[in-house]
Scaffold this active site. Structure first.
Site, PDB file in Angstrom:
ATOM      1  CG  ASP A   1      -7.566  -2.830   0.800  1.00 48.78           C
ATOM      2  OD1 ASP A   1      -7.112  -1.671   0.950  1.00 48.78           O
ATOM      3  OD2 ASP A   1      -8.232  -3.418   1.676  1.00 48.78           O
ATOM      4  N   GLY A   2      -4.388  -2.572   0.392  1.00 48.26           N
ATOM      5  CA  GLY A   2      -3.230  -2.951   1.211  1.00 48.26           C
ATOM      6  C   GLY A   2      -1.967  -2.132   0.983  1.00 48.26           C
TER       7      GLY A   2
ATOM      8  CD1 TRP B   1       3.980  -4.512   0.427  1.00 47.28           C
ATOM      9  CD2 TRP B   1       4.557  -2.354   0.177  1.00 47.28           C
ATOM     10  NE1 TRP B   1       5.167  -4.469  -0.266  1.00 47.28           N
ATOM     11  CE2 TRP B   1       5.535  -3.155  -0.433  1.00 47.28           C
ATOM     12  CE3 TRP B   1       4.709  -0.966   0.140  1.00 47.28           C
ATOM     13  CZ2 TRP B   1       6.657  -2.631  -1.074  1.00 47.28           C
ATOM     14  CZ3 TRP B   1       5.823  -0.437  -0.484  1.00 47.28           C
ATOM     15  CH2 TRP B   1       6.779  -1.261  -1.078  1.00 47.28           C
TER      16      TRP B   1
ATOM     17  NE  ARG C   1      -2.477   5.429   4.484  1.00 44.36           N
ATOM     18  CZ  ARG C   1      -3.106   4.241   4.519  1.00 44.36           C
ATOM     19  NH1 ARG C   1      -2.814   3.379   5.462  1.00 44.36           N
ATOM     20  NH2 ARG C   1      -4.027   3.953   3.638  1.00 44.36           N
TER      21      ARG C   1
ATOM     22  CG  HIS D   1      -1.081   5.229  -2.015  1.00 42.94           C
ATOM     23  ND1 HIS D   1      -1.994   4.213  -1.871  1.00 42.94           N
ATOM     24  CD2 HIS D   1      -1.314   6.085  -0.982  1.00 42.94           C
ATOM     25  CE1 HIS D   1      -2.754   4.452  -0.805  1.00 42.94           C
ATOM     26  NE2 HIS D   1      -2.351   5.577  -0.247  1.00 42.94           N
TER      27      HIS D   1
ATOM     28  CB  SER E   1     -13.849   4.105  -2.933  1.00 46.50           C
ATOM     29  OG  SER E   1     -13.573   4.672  -1.665  1.00 46.50           O
ATOM     30  CB  THR E   2     -17.796   7.609  -3.586  1.00 49.15           C
ATOM     31  OG1 THR E   2     -18.265   6.330  -3.128  1.00 49.15           O
ATOM     32  CG2 THR E   2     -18.105   7.742  -5.058  1.00 49.15           C
TER      33      THR E   2
ATOM     34  CG  ASN F   1     -10.587   5.584  -1.092  1.00 44.83           C
ATOM     35  OD1 ASN F   1     -10.447   4.928  -2.125  1.00 44.83           O
ATOM     36  ND2 ASN F   1     -10.597   5.003   0.099  1.00 44.83           N
TER      37      ASN F   1
ATOM     38  CD  GLU G   1     -17.190 -18.541  -9.339  1.00 43.60           C
ATOM     39  OE1 GLU G   1     -16.765 -18.814  -8.201  1.00 43.60           O
ATOM     40  OE2 GLU G   1     -18.286 -18.942  -9.771  1.00 43.60           O
TER      41      GLU G   1
END
Ligand code: IPE
Ligand code: IPE
Ligand code: MG
Length: 234
Positions: free
Chosen positions: A13-14, A18, A26, A30, A58-59, A61, A197
């Site tokens: 993510d990000g 960035w 954007r 990517h 993701s579904t 996005n 974790e």
């Protein structure tokens, strides 16, 4: 020797933030993010991780503006053109998790080609989660199971193992990392992270380098995984 996590999942993510910080579109985030996929895959292989699962699309996005979705659909092509040889040289096998059907023909074709070409490799598995959503994965598994029971192909005897077998990702995740500061799971591998974790790092994905991954692994190695039991020292 300290134990290395076998299965690592990363929510990359990000990219957008960035790019914005550097006054770039954007899509530039990517693009840089795709180069990071290469760096982190090679480093994960070097560290002895067996399966690296990267959340690429993701579904949810599909809700993004059309031009961004269209760029994200082109990324697998750009990525594999640039890096497929290195993946081969490093014995890395590419797989994917998610429903490919919704993508344009050329996106599907490049992904299938990369999967086929690297199928001979026996080293780390690099699994790209694309058009992946954990809830959708579970719904598909339930539909599949119910259909098999209804048609008499199997008994109504489902246990954890049978659920696993119906999922895109069948391993338990040892370590899940999310970059860029958000502390949520965003529909990623909900079943598989039962005892993972979790590490949330503020670093945006385009800045997440080999050293950042090493730090996460070191933090993982300091955690006391009890799985409901007691610590070795108790
Ligand atoms: C992750 O970066 C890439 C994808 C979700 C495809 P984002 O595009 O979500 O970047 P931010 O969260 O807007 O900064
Ligand atoms: C999660 O990031 C999906 C991927 C990294 C592919 P998002 O940026 O889409 O998640 P939310 O919207 O912040 O939860
Ligand atoms: Mg985001």
């Amino acid at each position: 020797m300290l134990n290395t996590p076998q299965t690592v999942a990363i929510i990359m993510d990000g990219n957008g933030r960035w790019a914005k910080k550097q006054n770039l579109p954007r899509t530039a985030g990517h693009k840089k993010g795709a180069d990071r996929v290469r760096d982190i895959a090679l480093e994960a292989k070097r560290l002895g991780i067996q399966k690296l699962i990267l959340y690429a699309f993701s579904t949810e996005n599909w809700k993004r503006p059309e031009d961004e979705v269209s760029y994200l659909c082109k990324l697998p092509g750009l990525f594999f053109n640039k890096f497929i040889q290195e993946l081969m040289d490093n014995n890395i096998r590419v797989t994917f998790a998610g429903e490919l059907e919704k993508f344009p023909e050329n996106t599907k074709a490049v992904i299938r080609k990369a999967v086929n070409q690297t199928a001979v490799n026996t080293g780390m598995e690099l699994c790209l989660a694309i058009n992946y959503g954990s809830q959708r994965e579970l719904v598909l598994a339930m539909q599949n199971y119910a259909n098999q029971v209804a048609s008499g192909q199997r008994e109504n005897d489902i246990q954890e193992q049978e659920v696993n077998e119906l999922l895109f990702v069948q391993e338990n995740v040892d370590l899940m990392i999310r970059t860029s500061g958000e502390c949520r799971i965003s529909n990623f591998l909900l079943w598989q992270i039962a005892y993972a974790e979790l590490i949330f790092t503020p670093t945006p994905w385009p800045d997440f380098d080999e050293q950042a991954l090493q730090q996460c692994i070191a933090e993982y190695q300091n955690r006391d995984r009890r799985f409901g039991g007691l610590s070795n020292e108790d």
